[in-house]
Write a protein that holds these residues in place. Structure first.
Motif, PDB file in Angstrom:
ATOM      1  N   ARG A 273     -21.227 -20.766   2.352  1.00 30.76           N
ATOM      2  CA  ARG A 273     -21.816 -21.779   3.241  1.00 30.76           C
ATOM      3  C   ARG A 273     -21.565 -21.382   4.687  1.00 30.76           C
ATOM      4  NH1 ARG A 273     -21.121 -26.819   1.939  1.00 30.76           N
ATOM      5  NH2 ARG A 273     -20.342 -26.549  -0.178  1.00 30.76           N
TER       6      ARG A 273
ATOM      7  N   ASP B 110     -20.323 -21.897   8.671  1.00 29.30           N
ATOM      8  CA  ASP B 110     -19.168 -22.562   9.292  1.00 29.30           C
ATOM      9  C   ASP B 110     -19.455 -22.998  10.729  1.00 29.30           C
ATOM     10  OD1 ASP B 110     -19.013 -20.138  10.595  1.00 29.30           O
ATOM     11  OD2 ASP B 110     -17.054 -19.574   9.787  1.00 29.30           O
TER      12      ASP B 110
ATOM     13  N   LEU C  18     -24.402  -8.282   9.996  1.00 27.86           N
ATOM     14  CA  LEU C  18     -23.530  -8.320   8.819  1.00 27.86           C
ATOM     15  C   LEU C  18     -24.403  -8.168   7.576  1.00 27.86           C
ATOM     16  CD1 LEU C  18     -21.426 -11.259  10.245  1.00 27.86           C
ATOM     17  CD2 LEU C  18     -20.504  -9.000   9.742  1.00 27.86           C
TER      18      LEU C  18
ATOM     19  N   SER D  67     -15.674 -14.459   3.399  1.00 28.72           N
ATOM     20  CA  SER D  67     -16.329 -14.413   2.083  1.00 28.72           C
ATOM     21  C   SER D  67     -15.304 -14.557   0.965  1.00 28.72           C
ATOM     22  CB  SER D  67     -17.077 -13.090   1.884  1.00 28.72           C
ATOM     23  OG  SER D  67     -18.033 -12.875   2.885  1.00 28.72           O
TER      24      SER D  67
END
Ligand code: FAD
Ligand code: N01
Length: 527
Positions: A51, A53, A140, A184
């Motif tokens: 999810r 942040d 990323l 992660s």
């Protein structure tokens, strides 16, 4: 004439908006995406617990008022399926799919100076040409290889958080090992701990994590929608691209009891804003250490076994100099009987065997290994493409670290733009704010070229040199370079250690980029 005005590489938040924005402006645009669907980060990273942040209300597009009014975020921090649904909705709502080629990877870009165009080679053997290329390839999006000996010998199931199976994985009752304790790993560990039989967490460096206090947000969202314009405006000028109520006082000049109260307040609110309580936290080690110790004491309070708590306390880098995490019950996981922590600084991973992981001479028998080992960040996806201009590739030009002007272009590589490229605020910000800012800037530059009857734009080498120096000097005024972080390229063996993002903040960066634009694109050359 080239086949297209613009080829955009990537169909995540950046590529989707870039396509829409330029198409609205009358350009012929083609997007090429390696994944089999749109969504970028949120297409690939489907691991349990994934999810955002940054709060959903702010981690979303602002470019279309109807879109932001009609979309309903259900949680303060949306989970991956909801974020992916949102990006699918955007693709469909603006009819973007018809100009996106999916399941196709760009392998090589070749600048053709006489024709003033790029030739784009893809992994299906095809080529096409375009006047401009915009790399929306993600900061990323290129997984880093942990380089464990024997990985291919493992007889169990091996998964990477960055490429999680779309059909999901049933981990019920199984012996699972998670390697990596960044964002992660931490989200995965928290989500799978109650489901699996035994969970072993392999930690090389502990992270600092603040509570998310995630919750349904029906009322907050309704209220936010009445003042979305104000929220977005604040985000565009805030240091991190979202509203954090940035503290202007110095921690070192504040009474400890007052500091404790302020940090308690921010811990109670949850999320990433804890880092913004005081102005000196990233410049003064004493201030930084006070906040770090506050976090450690929180960890010590939550984790019942004092020895485990100490292993979870980061001590080797300043807080916030590695990307902070946000969690929902991460530290509590270590109070469960089925969870154990392996400290890789004491017991390094030696090899993977058919039945598990050997660390510090001990074999941990596992059914499933999950690699949450991070990314070749910021330059990885760009350097994976053979980008040739004249006798140089971008990889060669960036051998000693990325070189850009404003994170938008690199000298010697005309008509090639990067959305949230290195030396822009990018990963130090709410990425959607920074993406929208870059997409707007690039689109206006292309409109300017068209209006002036020009076809070529390039960063001037001397302005690039100055920008590289500025970004390095600014970073060196802070504590950021003191950590072996992925911001520094330190997680990839052999990668040059240079602090890659612009630390001056989203608001300041926007002022500079707007100034360059207003000053007739000062520092860029046209043809
Ligand atoms: P991406 O979403 O990474 O999309 C790039 C796309 O380009 C990918 O789909 C990739 O397949 C494609 N691509 C790359 N190279 C090629 C090629 N050669 N040929 C064809 N296609 C190519 N940021 C935040 O601000 N807040 C958050 O809460 C947040 N949470 C995150 C959670 C996770 C799990 C991860 C991994 C990152 C998170 N980020 C977050 C960062 C996130 O990457 C950005 O917010 C944002 O999604 C980036 O969008 P993008 O379009 O720039 O890149
Ligand atoms: O990757 P990371 P990530 N042996 O690099 C360890 C965003 N994001 O995917 O720190 C053993 O942070 C490594 O250890 P060390 C966010 O910007 C956001 O988790 O190098 N361990 C580290 O613990 C984030 O920062 C969310 O010592 C090895 C871990 O693997 C960025 O993406 C969620 C190793 C990698 O952590 C990257 O996060 C997910 C080895 N050989 C991602 N190699 C949100 O919550 C690596 N490690 C929004």
């Amino acid at each position: 004439m080239p086949d297209h005005d613009v080829i955009v590489i990537g169909a995540g938040f950046a590529g989707l908006y870039q396509l829409h924005r330029l198409r609205e402006s009358g350009f012929d645009v083609r997007v090429i995406e390696a994944g089999d669907d749109v969504g970028g980060t949120w297409y690939w990273n489907r691991y349990p617990g994934a999810r955002c942040d940054i709060e959903s209300i702010e981690y979303s597009y602002s470019f279309d008022e109807d879109l932001q009014q009609e979309w309903v975020w259900t949680e303060r921090f949306a989970a991956q399926p909801e974020l992916l649904r949102y990006l699918h909705h955007v693709a469909d709502r603006f009819d973007l799919r018809k100009d996106i080629v999916l399941g196709t990877r760009v392998l090589r870009l070749e600048w053709d100076e006489p024709a003033t165009q790029w030739t784009v080679h893809t992994d299906d053997g095809a080529t096409c040409t375009s006047r401009f290329v915009i790399a929306a390839t993600g900061n990323l999006s290129m997984p880093a290889e942990p380089g464990f000996a024997g990985l291919e010998d493992f007889d169990g199931e091996l998964y990477r958080t960055s490429n999680w199976p779309h059909e999901g994985v049933d981990l019920t009752g199984r012996r699972v090992g998670v390697v990596g304790t960044g964002s992660s790993g931490l989200q995965t560990v928290t989500a799978v701990a109650p489901v699996v039989g035994e969970l072993t967490v392999f930690q090389r460096t502990p992270c600092f994590s603040a509570p998310a206090h995630n919750r349904p947000i029906a009322e907050e969202l309704a209220e936010a929608k009445t003042r979305y314009r104000e929220i977005r405006e604040a985000a565009r000028t805030a240091p991190d691209g979202y509203d954090c109520r940035v503290g202007t006082g110095l921690l070192v000049e504040t009474q400890p009891a007052e500091v404790e109260k302020e940090l308690d307040r921010r811990w109670g609110e949850g999320g990433l804003c804890l880092g913004w309580a005081y102005a000196d936290v990233m410049t003064d080690l004493r201030a930084n250490e006070a906040v770090a110790e506050y976090f450690r004491n929180r960890i010590r309070t939550i984790v019942k076994d004092p020895a485990v708590a100490e292993k979870l306390c980061p001590t080797t880098y300043p807080i916030f100099s590695k990307r902070m995490c946000v969690d929902t019950g991460y530290y509590e996981v270590y109070n469960r009987d089925n969870v154990s922590l392996v400290d890789l600084t004491e017991e390094p991973i030696e090899r993977i065997t058919p039945s598990g992981i050997v660390a510090g001479g001990r074999e941990h028998t596992l059914d499933v290994i999950v690699l949450a080992t991070g990314f070749d960040a910021m330059t990885g996806a760009l350097n994976a493409i053979e980008i040739q201009s004249g006798d140089r590739t971008l990889r060669e030009a960036w051998a000693d670290g990325p070189r850009t002007y404003l994170g938008l272009m690199s000298a010697g590589f005309p008509n090639l733009f990067t959305v949230t490229g290195p030396q822009s605020p990018s990963v130090l910000s709410n990425m959607v704010t920074s993406i929208e800012q870059h997409v707007g800037w690039i689109s206006r530059a292309l409109e300017h070229l068209r209006e002036q009857g020009l076809t070529r734009m390039e960063a001037a080498p001397e302005n690039e040199d100055a920008w590289v120096t500025t970004t390095n000097d600014l970073a060196n005024l802070t504590l950021f370079p003191q950590a072996a972080s992925w911001y520094m390229g330190a997680n990839v063996p052999g990668k040059e250690r240079v602090f890659m993002p612009f630390v001056g903040g989203v608001g300041l960066y926007k002022q500079i980029a707007d100034g360059v634009e207003a000053g007739c694109y000062h520092g860029f050359r046209f043809g």
